[in-house]
Design a protein around this motif. Sequence first.
Motif, mmCIF file in Angstrom:
data_model
loop_
_atom_site.group_PDB
_atom_site.id
_atom_site.type_symbol
_atom_site.label_atom_id
_atom_site.label_comp_id
_atom_site.label_asym_id
_atom_site.label_seq_id
_atom_site.Cartn_x
_atom_site.Cartn_y
_atom_site.Cartn_z
ATOM 1 N N GLY A 57 55.616 39.595 54.731
ATOM 2 C CA GLY A 57 55.896 39.577 56.162
ATOM 3 C C GLY A 57 57.074 38.706 56.559
ATOM 4 N N ALA A 58 57.681 37.958 55.627
ATOM 5 C CA ALA A 58 58.788 37.060 55.964
ATOM 6 C C ALA A 58 60.014 37.840 56.402
ATOM 7 N N LEU A 59 60.299 38.926 55.719
ATOM 8 C CA LEU A 59 61.468 39.726 56.062
ATOM 9 C C LEU A 59 61.343 40.307 57.469
ATOM 10 N N SER A 60 60.175 40.803 57.818
ATOM 11 C CA SER A 60 59.992 41.352 59.161
ATOM 12 C C SER A 60 60.046 40.245 60.216
ATOM 13 N N ALA A 61 59.556 39.056 59.909
ATOM 14 C CA ALA A 61 59.621 37.937 60.863
ATOM 15 C C ALA A 61 61.063 37.503 61.099
ATOM 16 N N VAL A 62 61.854 37.438 60.037
ATOM 17 C CA VAL A 62 63.267 37.066 60.174
ATOM 18 C C VAL A 62 64.007 38.147 60.957
ATOM 19 N N THR A 63 63.722 39.403 60.692
ATOM 20 C CA THR A 63 64.350 40.508 61.405
ATOM 21 C C THR A 63 64.003 40.449 62.892
ATOM 22 N N MET A 64 62.737 40.231 63.219
ATOM 23 C CA MET A 64 62.317 40.154 64.629
ATOM 24 C C MET A 64 62.969 38.966 65.328
#
Length: 186
Positions: free
Chosen positions: A9-16
């Motif tokens: 989920g880190a990639l999606s959190a950074v993207t958001m």
Amino acid sequence: MRFLPLPGGALSAVTMATIALLGGLVWGTWKHPEALWAPGDLSRYHADIPDCGRCHAPFQGPIAARCIACHTADRFAAGAKPAVSAAHRRWIETGQACFHCHTEHRGALAQITVGALVNPHGEFVFRATGTHSCGACHEFGPERGSGTRLLDNAPVRRLLEQGKGAHGRGRMARCLSCHSDGTAPP
């Protein structure tokens, strides 16, 4: 060298977070550009300019052609001393950038000409007298540093009367003991 994998989920959190940050910058630039991007308040000379685009081009800063739209050679000829008018005419004709000699966004009472004489009384004197230049109260000799004469006119008389002698010759150096923020004492 090996790196550990990112947690789930880190990639999606950074993207958001990136999308939210960019969205905020776009919204702020569109809705309140001066509050988001302005480096400081305009001087008293330019305080009536309604938007940044009158002087600045996006991602380029101030543009000399936009300055010249208001500060024409004819305007300098009508309102400046002959030497100042001639110098500005040369700079306008050669396309010199105005910001080589002039600064902005340093506050309402800031001096905007680089290297200009600094008001020895403090910039608040302009506010107190309702004037915009040293020449409103002083007559200067032909050479820089050749001496000044205090004029006998309405702003000078009003300042002397309101100060009950505190604004007399040689007493202005102590002005900040009463006027620390540029306003009249209580």
